[in-house]
Design a protein around this motif. Sequence first.
Motif, short mmCIF file in Angstrom:
data_model
loop_
_atom_site.label_atom_id
_atom_site.label_comp_id
_atom_site.label_asym_id
_atom_site.label_seq_id
_atom_site.Cartn_x
_atom_site.Cartn_y
_atom_site.Cartn_z
N UNK A 1 18.68 75.12 -126.86
CA UNK A 1 17.38 75.22 -126.19
C UNK A 1 17.46 76.16 -124.99
N UNK A 2 18.57 76.10 -124.25
CA UNK A 2 18.72 76.99 -123.09
C UNK A 2 18.67 78.46 -123.53
N UNK A 3 19.32 78.76 -124.63
CA UNK A 3 19.30 80.13 -125.15
C UNK A 3 17.89 80.51 -125.61
N UNK A 4 17.20 79.57 -126.26
CA UNK A 4 15.83 79.83 -126.71
C UNK A 4 14.94 80.15 -125.52
N UNK A 5 15.03 79.36 -124.47
CA UNK A 5 14.21 79.59 -123.29
C UNK A 5 14.53 80.94 -122.64
N UNK A 6 15.81 81.29 -122.55
CA UNK A 6 16.19 82.60 -122.01
C UNK A 6 15.55 83.72 -122.83
N UNK A 7 15.63 83.59 -124.15
CA UNK A 7 15.09 84.61 -125.05
C UNK A 7 13.57 84.74 -124.93
N UNK A 8 12.91 83.72 -124.41
CA UNK A 8 11.46 83.73 -124.30
C UNK A 8 10.96 83.91 -122.87
N UNK A 9 11.82 84.45 -122.00
CA UNK A 9 11.38 84.84 -120.67
C UNK A 9 11.43 83.76 -119.60
N UNK A 10 12.03 82.62 -119.91
CA UNK A 10 12.18 81.57 -118.91
C UNK A 10 13.44 81.85 -118.09
N UNK A 11 13.47 81.34 -116.88
CA UNK A 11 14.67 81.44 -116.05
C UNK A 11 15.43 80.14 -116.22
N UNK A 12 16.72 80.26 -116.55
CA UNK A 12 17.57 79.09 -116.74
C UNK A 12 18.61 79.09 -115.63
N UNK A 13 18.67 77.99 -114.91
CA UNK A 13 19.63 77.84 -113.82
C UNK A 13 20.58 76.70 -114.19
N UNK A 14 21.81 77.09 -114.56
CA UNK A 14 22.79 76.09 -114.98
C UNK A 14 23.70 75.72 -113.81
N UNK A 15 23.99 74.45 -113.70
CA UNK A 15 24.93 73.97 -112.69
C UNK A 15 26.30 73.91 -113.31
N UNK A 16 27.26 74.56 -112.68
CA UNK A 16 28.63 74.52 -113.18
C UNK A 16 29.45 73.59 -112.30
N UNK A 17 30.57 73.17 -112.82
CA UNK A 17 31.45 72.28 -112.07
C UNK A 17 31.93 72.96 -110.80
N UNK A 18 32.27 74.24 -110.87
CA UNK A 18 32.73 74.98 -109.70
C UNK A 18 31.65 75.03 -108.63
N UNK A 19 30.39 75.28 -109.03
CA UNK A 19 29.30 75.33 -108.06
C UNK A 19 29.12 73.98 -107.38
N UNK A 20 29.26 72.90 -108.13
CA UNK A 20 29.11 71.57 -107.56
C UNK A 20 30.19 71.30 -106.54
N UNK A 21 31.42 71.64 -106.86
CA UNK A 21 32.53 71.44 -105.94
C UNK A 21 32.37 72.32 -104.71
N UNK A 22 32.02 73.58 -104.92
CA UNK A 22 31.85 74.50 -103.80
C UNK A 22 30.74 74.05 -102.87
N UNK A 23 29.66 73.56 -103.43
CA UNK A 23 28.54 73.14 -102.58
C UNK A 23 28.92 71.94 -101.73
N UNK A 24 29.85 71.11 -102.19
CA UNK A 24 30.29 69.96 -101.41
C UNK A 24 31.29 70.36 -100.33
N UNK A 25 32.02 71.45 -100.54
CA UNK A 25 33.04 71.89 -99.59
C UNK A 25 32.48 72.76 -98.48
N UNK A 26 31.38 73.44 -98.76
CA UNK A 26 30.83 74.38 -97.79
C UNK A 26 29.97 73.65 -96.77
N UNK A 27 29.96 74.15 -95.52
CA UNK A 27 29.07 73.55 -94.53
C UNK A 27 27.62 73.79 -94.93
N UNK A 28 26.73 72.99 -94.41
CA UNK A 28 25.32 73.06 -94.76
C UNK A 28 24.65 74.22 -94.03
#
Length: 106
Positions: free
Chosen positions: A32-59
């Motif tokens: 479905x994510x690929x289908x939405x991308x192909x049809x002009x939608x913006x898909x924002x995926x959360x990765x494990x690295x992004x989750x860890x980095x967001x917890x380590x970085x100051x606000x």
Amino acid sequence: MAKIFSPNTQYTGLSASILFVNGVGETSDPNLLEWFRDHGYIVEEETTEESVASNDEPDTPKPIEEMTLPELKEYAEKNQIDLKGLTKKDDILAAIQGASNGSVSE
């Protein structure tokens, strides 16, 4: 879970079995994510690295000029900035800057 942003920011309803509310839906289905991308939608995926980095970085807020389109939309929603009829990043950025008089409140 990935967020999907509809080209129509006001859309509320079902598209490809995903419920959208005010132009935003969620799924983790890669097909479905690929289908939405192909049809002009913006898909924002959360990765494990992004989750860890967001917890380590100051606000520290990101400058609005460096925000992605989904980040700008989220910022506007949090700050009650009306984006009705705006779909282009430059237009949304200008609306946010105009609403905050060129400065980002923290």
